[in-house]
Scaffold this active site. Structure first.
Site, PDB file in Angstrom:
ATOM      1  CD  GLU A  20      -3.303   1.105   0.467  1.00 28.59           C
ATOM      2  OE1 GLU A  20      -2.312   2.062   0.146  1.00 28.59           O
ATOM      3  OE2 GLU A  20      -4.324   1.202   0.712  1.00 28.59           O
ATOM      4  CG  ASN A 153      -7.934   2.857   2.193  1.00 25.55           C
ATOM      5  OD1 ASN A 153      -6.831   3.143   2.089  1.00 25.55           O
ATOM      6  ND2 ASN A 153      -8.576   1.777   2.040  1.00 25.55           N
ATOM      7  CG  ASP A 204      -7.444   0.292  -1.161  1.00 25.24           C
ATOM      8  OD1 ASP A 204      -6.895   1.302  -0.419  1.00 25.24           O
ATOM      9  OD2 ASP A 204      -7.324  -0.726  -1.032  1.00 25.24           O
TER      10      ASP A 204
END
Length: 294
Positions: A20, A153, A204
């Site tokens: 991420e 997010n 996301d």
């Protein structure tokens, strides 16, 4: 602008559980593996091997560079915000998620053009409404900006810092907030920029390109979407992994970098848990830095 489908290349092999937070900073691509608490860099020199910069004993959601402090990062980690120093130690600024009703952790985060650091949180069990958005000011004060989220997010900012995009992944929504560039306060409540979910995946990680358009990694859909600032969908790129998690545009070379996850995938592809890249006809900007005192 011409936008054609281009081949996707795996630049770092799969294996990360939850890669991420990809950002370009000081000539290198940095990203995390959240669950294992690791921070990596990939140098922009043609060498394909990433280097591990730190490994924490808590989850690591995202980092941003710190002004005038090479190899020091402000980090959304564990239950709060900390400075991650060159020896791998954490100097905590605050741990607000220790004061929550359910066990929670920090998630994705980013610095804004004014030098503040913004990061979201989530409950480990996905409790609805347990997530928050925090802002870390230049004096190190951590301020709760929004609550009632579920999985906060992908914070992303316009170039002038006056527009904040925030995904609530579980709710399938992308919010847009007006930000006072001087104070960092939100001007009014958030508005819904896009509502997504179901078979089309959930939003996301996000980033804004040099034309002001928003790129969104679509968890569960195996694709990345690009939206015009007015909210309409411009382009969709397919990637060979079902769970893309973050997107980042190279600041000078027109390449899109995408992190992906193996977490939650029943039949992982070779690209699940990898870092991918694809040529695109638009550029981005280098990561903003936290301009607080260190």
């Amino acid at each position: 602008m011409t936008f054609t489908t281009a081949p996707v290349t795996v630049v770092v092999d799969g294996g990360y559980e939850l890669a991420e937070g990809g950002r370009w900073a000081d000539g290198r691509y940095v990203y995390v593996d959240i669950i294992s608490g690791r921070l990596f860099e990939l140098r922009d020199d043609g060498r394909p091997t990433p280097r591990q910069l730190a490994r924490l004993d808590v989850p690591l959601g995202a980092v941003a560079p710190v002004s005038d402090a090479p190899d020091v990062w402000i980090a959304a980690a564990g239950t709060g915000i900390a400075l991650l120093t060159v020896d791998g130690a954490l100097e905590w600024l605050d741990r607000p998620e220790e004061r929550t009703a359910v066990p929670s952790r920090m998630n994705d985060g980013v610095a804004d053009p004014a030098g503040r650091f913004w990061a979201g949180s989530m409950a480990y069990d996905g409790t609805r409404g347990a997530g928050c958005l925090y802002r870390t000011d230049l004096d190190g004060t951590v301020v709760r900006v929004l609550d009632g989220l579920t999985i906060a997010n992908g914070p992303a900012f316009s170039a002038d810092g006056t527009t904040l995009y925030l995904a609530d992944s579980a709710a399938g929504t992308i919010l847009r907030c007006r930000v006072d560039a001087l104070s960092g306060d939100l001007s009014g409540g958030p508005e819904t920029f896009a509502r997504l979910g179901g078979e089309e995946g959930r939003p996301d990680g996000m980033t804004v390109d040099e034309e002001g358009c928003l790129w969104v990694a679509m968890w569960g859909a195996g694709e990345v979407r690009r939206y015009h600032p007015d909210g309409h969908l411009l382009h969709t790129l397919s990637v060979p992994a079902p769970h893309p998690t973050s997107v980042c545009l190279h600041p000078t070379d027109h390449r899109l970098y995408v992190t992906t996850a193996r977490h939650g995938v029943t039949d992982p592809t070779p690209a699940s848990g990898a870092v991918l890249t694809v040529p695109v006809p638009v550029g981005g900007t280098a990561a903003c830095i936290w301009r607080g005192r260190y």
